[in-house]
Design a protein around this motif. Sequence first.
Motif, short mmCIF file in Angstrom:
data_model
loop_
_atom_site.label_atom_id
_atom_site.label_comp_id
_atom_site.label_asym_id
_atom_site.label_seq_id
_atom_site.Cartn_x
_atom_site.Cartn_y
_atom_site.Cartn_z
N ASP A 42 20.06 50.79 27.89
CA ASP A 42 21.44 51.28 27.92
C ASP A 42 22.04 51.12 29.31
O ASP A 42 23.18 50.70 29.47
CB ASP A 42 21.50 52.76 27.51
N MET A 43 21.27 51.47 30.35
CA MET A 43 21.77 51.37 31.71
C MET A 43 21.99 49.91 32.09
O MET A 43 22.96 49.58 32.77
CB MET A 43 20.77 52.02 32.69
N SER A 49 28.12 45.19 32.04
CA SER A 49 29.53 45.37 31.71
C SER A 49 30.35 45.66 32.96
O SER A 49 31.44 45.10 33.15
CB SER A 49 29.67 46.52 30.70
N ARG A 50 29.82 46.52 33.80
CA ARG A 50 30.52 46.88 35.04
C ARG A 50 30.66 45.67 35.96
O ARG A 50 31.72 45.43 36.55
CB ARG A 50 29.73 47.98 35.74
N LEU A 73 29.48 35.53 40.89
CA LEU A 73 29.99 36.83 41.34
C LEU A 73 29.47 37.95 40.43
O LEU A 73 29.06 39.01 40.91
CB LEU A 73 31.53 36.82 41.31
N GLU A 74 29.48 37.68 39.14
CA GLU A 74 28.99 38.67 38.19
C GLU A 74 27.52 39.00 38.44
O GLU A 74 27.11 40.17 38.39
CB GLU A 74 29.17 38.16 36.76
N ASP A 75 26.73 37.99 38.74
CA ASP A 75 25.31 38.20 39.04
C ASP A 75 25.14 39.05 40.30
O ASP A 75 24.28 39.94 40.37
CB ASP A 75 24.58 36.86 39.23
N MET A 143 36.95 51.54 30.05
CA MET A 143 37.57 50.45 30.80
C MET A 143 37.20 49.09 30.23
O MET A 143 36.05 48.80 29.93
CB MET A 143 37.15 50.51 32.27
N GLU A 144 38.18 48.26 30.08
CA GLU A 144 37.98 46.90 29.60
C GLU A 144 38.13 45.94 30.76
O GLU A 144 38.69 46.26 31.80
CB GLU A 144 39.03 46.56 28.54
N SER A 145 37.61 44.74 30.59
CA SER A 145 37.73 43.72 31.63
C SER A 145 39.20 43.46 31.93
O SER A 145 40.00 43.24 31.04
CB SER A 145 37.07 42.41 31.15
#
Length: 209
Positions: A42-43, A49-50, A73-75, A143-145
């Motif tokens: 879950d975490m 997502s964050r 950047l996401e990584d 919160m959505e992207s």
Amino acid sequence: MKKLLMLLPVAAAFSLASCNENKPAETTTTETTTTSTAATGDMDMQYRSRAKRIADKMAADMKITDTAMVSRLEDSYYTRAQRLGDLRTKYTSDTTGMAAAMRSAYSETDTEMKGYLPAETYTAYETSRPTYYEDAYMDDTNMESGSMDNSASASTETSSMDGGEGGKMKVKADGDVKIKDAAGNKAKIDGDDGTVKLKPENGKDVKIK
């Protein structure tokens, strides 16, 4: 009938105890492992997502269209989210140690990004760094992207913080981030120079430059 209902939990307890006498170790180990794995999963989903929300926000702000760059950047933000999560667990009662360790985590992420972002993009990132602090993206359920206001004057509050209830976080127009947990401990991250100020409910104020 009422007596029967009251006796059912007792009977179930005795039945469970009887089973545990035969295989106590196996039952306990299996249940613990399952719970731990679910919590970790879950975490991890929250961190992913964050990280995506922050990367998408930065890509939109900096007009980054290279999908490989956005993925990188996401990584970076995902790795940062993991580390910050570990630090929140490790320094539960040590706010001073947590602030110093988190500052180091943010610094390492900046260094990593500086290594692959174009110079002009990184310079632009530096001037608005607080916009991409993780604390502004902690509400993983609502919160959505891209839901963050692209304006530099955007501010947001959330009623809860990761790992606890009753906390409050606020991002001001000047980039300052203010945090108050359920115990009344306060923290402020200066949007200009990154200085961290801590105000424990019980204890001396701490300033980390």
